[in-house]
Design a protein around this motif. Structure first.
Motif, mmCIF file in Angstrom:
data_model
loop_
_atom_site.group_PDB
_atom_site.id
_atom_site.type_symbol
_atom_site.label_atom_id
_atom_site.label_comp_id
_atom_site.label_asym_id
_atom_site.label_seq_id
_atom_site.Cartn_x
_atom_site.Cartn_y
_atom_site.Cartn_z
ATOM 1 N N ALA A 63 -26.679 -15.149 -28.739
ATOM 2 C CA ALA A 63 -26.705 -13.744 -29.165
ATOM 3 C C ALA A 63 -27.265 -12.851 -28.056
ATOM 4 O O ALA A 63 -26.857 -11.702 -27.906
ATOM 5 N N ILE A 64 -28.171 -13.372 -27.284
ATOM 6 C CA ILE A 64 -28.831 -12.587 -26.241
ATOM 7 C C ILE A 64 -28.146 -12.738 -24.886
ATOM 8 O O ILE A 64 -28.008 -11.780 -24.132
ATOM 9 N N ARG A 65 -27.661 -13.945 -24.604
ATOM 10 C CA ARG A 65 -27.142 -14.222 -23.260
ATOM 11 C C ARG A 65 -25.631 -14.066 -23.102
ATOM 12 O O ARG A 65 -25.109 -14.252 -22.004
ATOM 13 N N THR A 66 -24.920 -13.760 -24.174
ATOM 14 C CA THR A 66 -23.487 -13.480 -24.055
ATOM 15 C C THR A 66 -23.362 -12.036 -23.600
ATOM 16 O O THR A 66 -23.671 -11.111 -24.347
ATOM 17 N N GLN A 67 -22.975 -11.845 -22.346
ATOM 18 C CA GLN A 67 -22.965 -10.485 -21.799
ATOM 19 C C GLN A 67 -21.738 -10.242 -20.933
ATOM 20 O O GLN A 67 -21.266 -11.144 -20.251
ATOM 21 N N THR A 68 -21.293 -8.998 -20.947
ATOM 22 C CA THR A 68 -20.232 -8.557 -20.044
ATOM 23 C C THR A 68 -20.724 -8.726 -18.609
ATOM 24 O O THR A 68 -21.911 -8.544 -18.330
ATOM 25 N N VAL A 106 -16.621 -3.654 -26.382
ATOM 26 C CA VAL A 106 -16.030 -4.211 -27.606
ATOM 27 C C VAL A 106 -15.773 -5.714 -27.421
ATOM 28 O O VAL A 106 -16.050 -6.517 -28.310
ATOM 29 N N ASN A 107 -15.282 -6.073 -26.223
ATOM 30 C CA ASN A 107 -15.025 -7.505 -25.951
ATOM 31 C C ASN A 107 -16.310 -8.322 -26.084
ATOM 32 O O ASN A 107 -16.302 -9.428 -26.621
ATOM 33 N N GLU A 108 -17.397 -7.752 -25.580
ATOM 34 C CA GLU A 108 -18.675 -8.473 -25.645
ATOM 35 C C GLU A 108 -19.105 -8.675 -27.102
ATOM 36 O O GLU A 108 -19.528 -9.770 -27.502
ATOM 37 N N PHE A 109 -18.981 -7.611 -27.884
ATOM 38 C CA PHE A 109 -19.341 -7.699 -29.309
ATOM 39 C C PHE A 109 -18.495 -8.788 -30.002
ATOM 40 O O PHE A 109 -19.022 -9.633 -30.731
ATOM 41 N N LEU A 158 -23.931 -2.179 -31.490
ATOM 42 C CA LEU A 158 -23.875 -3.376 -32.344
ATOM 43 C C LEU A 158 -24.130 -4.659 -31.556
ATOM 44 O O LEU A 158 -24.763 -5.586 -32.056
ATOM 45 N N SER A 159 -23.664 -4.704 -30.326
ATOM 46 C CA SER A 159 -23.882 -5.909 -29.532
ATOM 47 C C SER A 159 -25.377 -6.087 -29.265
ATOM 48 O O SER A 159 -25.907 -7.196 -29.306
ATOM 49 N N LYS A 160 -26.067 -4.967 -29.020
ATOM 50 C CA LYS A 160 -27.522 -5.053 -28.818
ATOM 51 C C LYS A 160 -28.221 -5.419 -30.134
ATOM 52 O O LYS A 160 -29.205 -6.165 -30.139
ATOM 53 N N SER A 161 -27.703 -4.924 -31.247
ATOM 54 C CA SER A 161 -28.279 -5.292 -32.547
ATOM 55 C C SER A 161 -28.155 -6.790 -32.795
ATOM 56 O O SER A 161 -29.064 -7.405 -33.360
ATOM 57 N N LEU A 162 -27.037 -7.364 -32.374
ATOM 58 C CA LEU A 162 -26.838 -8.803 -32.617
ATOM 59 C C LEU A 162 -27.859 -9.655 -31.866
ATOM 60 O O LEU A 162 -28.142 -10.780 -32.265
ATOM 61 N N GLU A 163 -28.419 -9.102 -30.774
ATOM 62 C CA GLU A 163 -29.443 -9.851 -30.033
ATOM 63 C C GLU A 163 -30.620 -10.195 -30.940
ATOM 64 O O GLU A 163 -31.287 -11.203 -30.759
ATOM 65 N N THR A 164 -30.892 -9.338 -31.919
ATOM 66 C CA THR A 164 -32.051 -9.552 -32.793
ATOM 67 C C THR A 164 -31.644 -9.959 -34.215
ATOM 68 O O THR A 164 -32.482 -9.972 -35.118
#
Ligand code: PLP
Length: 389
Positions: free
Chosen positions: A11-16, A63-66, A249-255
């Protein structure tokens, strides 16, 4: 990154990919279009010989990252992200269904989804019928030769009933149907329907995925060939998620994991408190032993979620009095926020629904639904307690 990382790590390390500025936190790619080096690159990109972003209605780095995160969380092959949960639901239906098809759905579904089933899909000659959550043994008899998929939410809204995903998926396999699950209440942290045999999983990212009541979003993930069709439909019709919402939302998924863990811890304590309160008739929460589907919930969910249903003594008046006495919690129809929200379905969202229909989806006149937030649990309990008394 290795596939063996835990949920939180992915959740944290999947990044563009990092840009030329070597930023640590992924930037916001607010751009409608993307440029090409030459005519050949443009041709190859549009012909899909080259994988890259063309236009943000089709895809965008944020969006791809999310999508990639949600796919990893759900154990899905592929996905597409939408402007809202309902855009995900509708685009999935519009892609899968043809005129003359039939959908078999759990009767207890999100209100707008019910609206699609009863108002819009029939307009295109698509039939929908409901099975009763309390009579799952009747589901098989409702399958027709033209049934395309079974659709369900679990836990259900607002009754907090639980459906057995393995049972539904076995039924779908037997009759060659798809299984489509709206996994919004559970989040991918608590439940992964694909691991139990679902073909597609839909989320309203607006709820616990955002978790802070800020942006709308939706996503459908699952089998590659089905998502490909959903993608082709969506790139033409334009329900795509905005880059800004994807970035939030992608940042929200980190937590997500830590937040949902705490939501569930608070919810279980509150459910136990309510179960022992003299002004409460009954409480429904998947991880209470008294829940009729407790064993199934334990089998397919990591924790019980943040939604509790309970019945205040005194029917519709009791319910309304309770609401008028609430001080801390918010009276709202939303859910999945940091703030605890209480709803009275019988006098609001389901006020125009007949009693027998309400009963079939688990609603009684004194029933209250709580979306448990992240305030200190003692403060939430104190507010509920003074309102009940
Ligand atoms: C909220 C919700 C939706 C719709 O999502 P939006 O983002 O509001 O469009 C769909 N299904 C369930 C279970 C929901 O709670």
């Amino acid at each position: 990154m290795s596939k063996k990382n835990h949920f939180e790590t992915e959740a944290i390390r999947t990044q563009t990919e990092t840009s030329q500025f070597s930023e640590h936190s992924v930037p916001l790619y607010l751009t409608s279009g993307f440029v090409f080096d030459d005519a050949e690159e443009m041709r190859a990109s549009f012909a899909e010989e080259k994988q890259r972003d063309l236009y943000s209605r089709y895809s965008n780095p944020n969006v791809n990252e999310f999508i990639e995160k949600v796919c990893k969380m759900e154990g899905a092959e592929s996905g597409f992200a939408f402007a809202s949960g309902m855009a995900a639901v509708f685009s999935t239906f519009a892609t899968l269904l043809n005129a003359g098809d039939h959908v078999l759905s759990c009767s207890s579904v999100f209100g707008a989804t019910h609206g699609l089933f009863t108002k819009y899909l029939p307009k295109w000659n698509i039939e929908c019928s409901y099975f009763n959550i309390n009579e799952v043994e009747t589901i098989e008899s409702l399958i027709q030769p033209n049934t395309k998929f079974i659709y369900a939410e679990t836990p259900t809204n607002p009754g907090v009933d639980v459906l057995d995903l393995e049972f539904l998926s076995a039924l779908c396999k037997k009759h060659n149907l798809l299984l489509v699950i709206d996994n919004c209440f559970a989040t991918p942290y608590l439940q992964n329907p694909i691991k139990h045999g679902a073909d597609l999983v839909i989320h309203s990212a607006t709820k616990l995925m955002d978790g802070q009541g800020r942006v709308l979003g939706g996503v459908t993930v699952g089998k590659k060939e089905l998502i490909r069709e959903i993608y082709l439909f969506s790139r033409l019709t334009g329900p795509s998620m905005s880059a800004f919402n994807a970035w939030v939302l992608s940042k929200s998924l980190e937590t997500l994991a830590v937040r949902v863990e705490k939501h569930c811890e608070n919810a279980l304590k509150i459910a136990e408190f309510l179960e022992n309160h003299p002004k409460v008739n009954w409480v429904k929460y998947p991880f209470l032993k008294s829940h009729p589907k407790y064993e199934i919930a334990k089998k397919q969910m990591r924790l019980g979620g943040n939604i509790i249903a309970f019945e205040v003594k005194g029917g519709i008046e009791g319910g309304r009095n309770f609401f008028d006495s609430i001080k801390l919690c918010s009276l709202s129809a939303n859910l999945g926020d940091t703030r605890t929200i209480v709803t009275h379905p019988a006098s609001t969202t389901h006020a125009k629904v007949e009693d027998d229909v309400k009963a079939a989806v688990g609603i009684t006149n004194g029933m209250v639904r709580i979306s448990v937030g992240l305030e200190h649990v003692d403060d939430i309990i104190a507010d509920l307690n003074q309102a009940l008394n």
